[in-house]
Design a protein around this motif. Sequence first.
Motif, short mmCIF file in Angstrom:
data_model
loop_
_atom_site.label_atom_id
_atom_site.label_comp_id
_atom_site.label_asym_id
_atom_site.label_seq_id
_atom_site.Cartn_x
_atom_site.Cartn_y
_atom_site.Cartn_z
N LEU A 140 0.82 -1.20 0.00
CA LEU A 140 0.00 0.00 0.00
C LEU A 140 0.86 1.26 0.00
O LEU A 140 0.56 2.23 -0.71
CB LEU A 140 -0.93 0.00 1.21
CG LEU A 140 -2.04 -1.07 1.23
CD1 LEU A 140 -2.85 -0.95 2.52
CD2 LEU A 140 -2.94 -0.95 0.01
N GLU A 141 1.93 1.25 0.78
CA GLU A 141 2.83 2.40 0.80
C GLU A 141 3.50 2.61 -0.55
O GLU A 141 3.63 3.74 -1.03
CB GLU A 141 3.87 2.22 1.90
CG GLU A 141 3.29 2.30 3.30
CD GLU A 141 4.35 2.05 4.36
OE1 GLU A 141 5.48 1.67 3.96
OE2 GLU A 141 4.04 2.21 5.56
N ASP A 142 3.92 1.52 -1.19
CA ASP A 142 4.54 1.64 -2.51
C ASP A 142 3.54 2.18 -3.52
O ASP A 142 3.89 3.02 -4.37
CB ASP A 142 5.06 0.26 -2.96
CG ASP A 142 6.21 -0.22 -2.10
OD1 ASP A 142 6.82 0.62 -1.39
OD2 ASP A 142 6.51 -1.44 -2.12
N ALA A 143 2.28 1.73 -3.47
CA ALA A 143 1.26 2.22 -4.40
C ALA A 143 0.99 3.70 -4.16
O ALA A 143 0.82 4.49 -5.11
CB ALA A 143 -0.01 1.41 -4.26
N ALA A 144 0.96 4.11 -2.87
CA ALA A 144 0.74 5.52 -2.57
C ALA A 144 1.90 6.38 -3.05
O ALA A 144 1.71 7.47 -3.60
CB ALA A 144 0.54 5.70 -1.06
N ASP A 145 3.13 5.90 -2.89
CA ASP A 145 4.30 6.65 -3.38
C ASP A 145 4.28 6.77 -4.89
O ASP A 145 4.59 7.83 -5.46
CB ASP A 145 5.58 5.96 -2.92
CG ASP A 145 5.77 6.05 -1.40
OD1 ASP A 145 5.12 6.91 -0.78
OD2 ASP A 145 6.54 5.23 -0.85
N ALA A 146 3.91 5.69 -5.57
CA ALA A 146 3.85 5.72 -7.03
C ALA A 146 2.77 6.70 -7.51
O ALA A 146 2.97 7.46 -8.46
CB ALA A 146 3.57 4.32 -7.57
N ALA A 147 1.60 6.71 -6.83
CA ALA A 147 0.53 7.64 -7.22
C ALA A 147 0.95 9.08 -6.98
O ALA A 147 0.67 9.98 -7.80
CB ALA A 147 -0.73 7.31 -6.43
N GLU A 148 1.64 9.34 -5.90
CA GLU A 148 2.10 10.69 -5.61
C GLU A 148 3.13 11.16 -6.63
O GLU A 148 3.10 12.30 -7.09
CB GLU A 148 2.68 10.75 -4.20
CG GLU A 148 3.09 12.14 -3.77
CD GLU A 148 3.61 12.17 -2.35
OE1 GLU A 148 4.05 13.23 -1.89
OE2 GLU A 148 3.60 11.09 -1.71
N ALA A 149 4.04 10.26 -7.01
CA ALA A 149 5.04 10.61 -8.01
C ALA A 149 4.37 10.89 -9.36
O ALA A 149 4.73 11.83 -10.07
CB ALA A 149 6.07 9.49 -8.14
N SER A 150 3.38 10.09 -9.73
CA SER A 150 2.68 10.31 -10.99
C SER A 150 1.93 11.64 -10.97
O SER A 150 1.92 12.38 -11.95
CB SER A 150 1.70 9.15 -11.24
OG SER A 150 0.95 9.38 -12.40
N HIS A 151 1.31 11.98 -9.87
CA HIS A 151 0.59 13.24 -9.73
C HIS A 151 1.55 14.42 -9.84
O HIS A 151 1.23 15.45 -10.48
CB HIS A 151 -0.16 13.27 -8.40
CG HIS A 151 -0.93 14.53 -8.19
ND1 HIS A 151 -2.07 14.84 -8.90
CD2 HIS A 151 -0.70 15.59 -7.36
CE1 HIS A 151 -2.54 16.01 -8.51
NE2 HIS A 151 -1.71 16.50 -7.57
N SER A 152 2.74 14.30 -9.25
CA SER A 152 3.74 15.37 -9.33
C SER A 152 4.18 15.59 -10.77
O SER A 152 4.35 16.73 -11.23
CB SER A 152 4.93 15.04 -8.44
OG SER A 152 4.52 14.94 -7.08
N ARG A 153 4.40 14.52 -11.51
CA ARG A 153 4.81 14.64 -12.92
C ARG A 153 3.73 15.33 -13.74
O ARG A 153 4.00 16.20 -14.56
CB ARG A 153 5.15 13.27 -13.49
CG ARG A 153 6.48 12.70 -12.98
CD ARG A 153 6.91 11.53 -13.83
NE ARG A 153 5.92 10.45 -13.82
CZ ARG A 153 5.94 9.46 -12.94
NH1 ARG A 153 6.87 9.43 -11.99
NH2 ARG A 153 5.03 8.51 -12.98
N GLU A 154 2.49 14.93 -13.50
CA GLU A 154 1.39 15.55 -14.25
C GLU A 154 1.27 17.04 -13.93
O GLU A 154 1.06 17.87 -14.82
CB GLU A 154 0.08 14.84 -13.93
CG GLU A 154 0.01 13.42 -14.47
CD GLU A 154 -1.27 12.74 -14.07
OE1 GLU A 154 -2.07 13.37 -13.35
OE2 GLU A 154 -1.50 11.58 -14.51
N ALA A 155 1.43 17.41 -12.67
CA ALA A 155 1.36 18.82 -12.28
C ALA A 155 2.49 19.62 -12.92
O ALA A 155 2.30 20.76 -13.37
CB ALA A 155 1.41 18.94 -10.77
#
Length: 330
Positions: free
Chosen positions: A267-282
């Motif tokens: 779950l932590e790895d999935a949350a980190d991956a989602a946060e990184a993807s959101h940062s790239r999109e922003a």
Amino acid sequence: MLKTALKPRWILMLILAMVIAAVFVLLSQWQFSSSRDEPPTAPTTTETVRPLTEVLDPLTPLYATNADQMVSLDGVFVPGTRVLVQDRLLGGDDGLWVVQGFAVDASSNSSARTAPSGTSGSRGSSGPPGDEAVIPVVLGWVQHPEDAVPVPEQEGAASVVGRLLPPEAPAVQRPVEGEVPTLSTAELSNLWDAPIYSAFVVASEVDAGGAAVPFDRDMTRVVVGPQPQETPVNWLNIFYAIEWVVFAGFAFFLWWRLVADDHRRSLEDAADAAEASHSREASQVGETGGTREASGLDRATAGRAVDRPVTLPGDPSSPSTPSESGMHRD
């Protein structure tokens, strides 16, 4: 959580935990079964008279399975071996047991087991006991030591029937001539200087030459009935059995804890991956907006440049300022 638990490695770990828990449960069951000592023999068995030589060997311990057994023994009373055992209760009165050594004839029983080294194995019925193993025989009870003075010692060959009981532990006490504090076969062995059975017999019948001997004529007969059939419980084994059950449960708890940790990490790895993807999109959205703003500014500047007319010197169509007209007039 369920998806994590269904991973192949965690299924294998679950099987391993089940095997370990099964072993622990078996160990617990073994401890529970060992918590109850071997029960004594049933009264119906102990009341059947058996030859002493079939029940107990000299110099060997008496176990609970053979204690309280009614036995018969042939041999000869050993002269000079009578002692009084102190602190014996009978009907609420304190008194003494009258005990005498009896040399057992091991050859009198055809089914007797081989006697250990140091015993003669056979002798004349009227001869001295020699190296025959001796067993203490309780002949009766007296209230005072002087009451045993007129009681004659048993002599010669005889047959005894009585109850076989385990010896007592020795006790440290100021010695009294002809008396002992407990019926300890170890102490009596030193007093009699002879090999001895690790038990004693409370006589109920004494025969000599086929005739009953009134051995308790001047004494009170000691009567020992069958012992209560209670099986003692070993609480230490029960404690160990409970420990094994706890260990079995801990095996499953450890497996569950490892699966939960793996699930939390995923779950932590999935949350980190989602946060990184959101940062790239922003970041990409920010770069695109800046480009668009710059392009709009360029177009506005170009429009203002186009709207302003370009004036060339000497162009009659261009408007002239008053200063320029006066200069021309001059």
